[in-house]
Design an enzyme around this catalytic site. Structure first.
Site, PDB file in Angstrom:
ATOM      1  CG  ASP A   7      -1.863   1.164   1.262  1.00 46.51           C
ATOM      2  OD1 ASP A   7      -2.309   1.593   0.182  1.00 46.51           O
ATOM      3  OD2 ASP A   7      -2.175   1.643   2.363  1.00 46.51           O
ATOM      4  CD  GLU A  67      -5.151   1.215  -2.872  1.00 47.22           C
ATOM      5  OE1 GLU A  67      -6.164   0.611  -2.514  1.00 47.22           O
ATOM      6  OE2 GLU A  67      -4.632   2.145  -2.232  1.00 47.22           O
ATOM      7  CG  ASP A 140      -1.047   2.870   5.959  1.00 47.78           C
ATOM      8  OD1 ASP A 140      -1.237   3.653   5.014  1.00 47.78           O
ATOM      9  OD2 ASP A 140      -1.191   3.192   7.149  1.00 47.78           O
TER      10      ASP A 140
END
Length: 169
Positions: A7, A67, A140
């Site tokens: 992330d 992501e 996260d």
């Protein structure tokens, strides 16, 4: 298959390494790379690169899943995150690990079955799929594990296998 989910960020970069085998998800390592706000930005990027390189060298993942970025308002934050994301992509490239990108909608759908799921739902399903006692912190880290799960599901799809085979010929 070993997957490293990431992330992206620059203050906190969540990461999660999972093994996907026989429809099971096994957490191997997860955590976050945190950098202090007062740290020079180039040092922050170096720390992200160095820490993720150590994780990549330790686990030798078959894939890195990251992501995709999207921002609605704060362009200053967007630029910093994009720069940190570039360092993450470089680390994967330097370690010769294939990189795959997923939107938040794809991650939510893969983990919960519903693309509009709220963050707590995604985090709880991630915990359940990985058989963890509690949701990993910071958020996260849980997000990174969800991204890894998303790739495990996508990598096993007939469409993904077809694209992978086409690329190796």
């Amino acid at each position: 298959m070993i997957i490293l989910g990431i992330d992206p960020g620059y203050a906190i970069v969540g990461f999660g390494v999972i093994r996907h085998e026989q429809s099971r998800y096994i957490p191997l390592e997860y955590g976050a790379v945190s950098t202090a706000a007062e740290t020079d930005f180039s040092r922050r990027l170096e720390s992200i690169y160095d820490c993720l390189t150590v994780v990549m060298e330790k686990w030798r993942p078959d894939a890195v899943a990251v992501e995709k970025l999207y921002f609605n308002t704060n362009t200053t934050t967007a630029i910093g995150v994009a720069e940190a994301r570039g360092v993450i992509l470089l680390a994967a490239q330097k370690n010769h690990i294939p990189l795959f990108e997923y939107t938040p909608l794809q991650v939510k759908t893969a983990v919960t079955g519903y693309g509009r799921a709220e963050k707590p739902q995604v985090m709880e399903m991630t915990r359940r799929l990985l058989c963890l006692r509690q949701v990993p912190k910071p958020d996260d880290t849980a997000d990174a594990l969800a991204i890894a799960i998303c790739h495990a599901q996508a990598a096993g799809s007939p469409l993904r296998r077809a694209f992978s085979q086409r690329g190796t010929r």
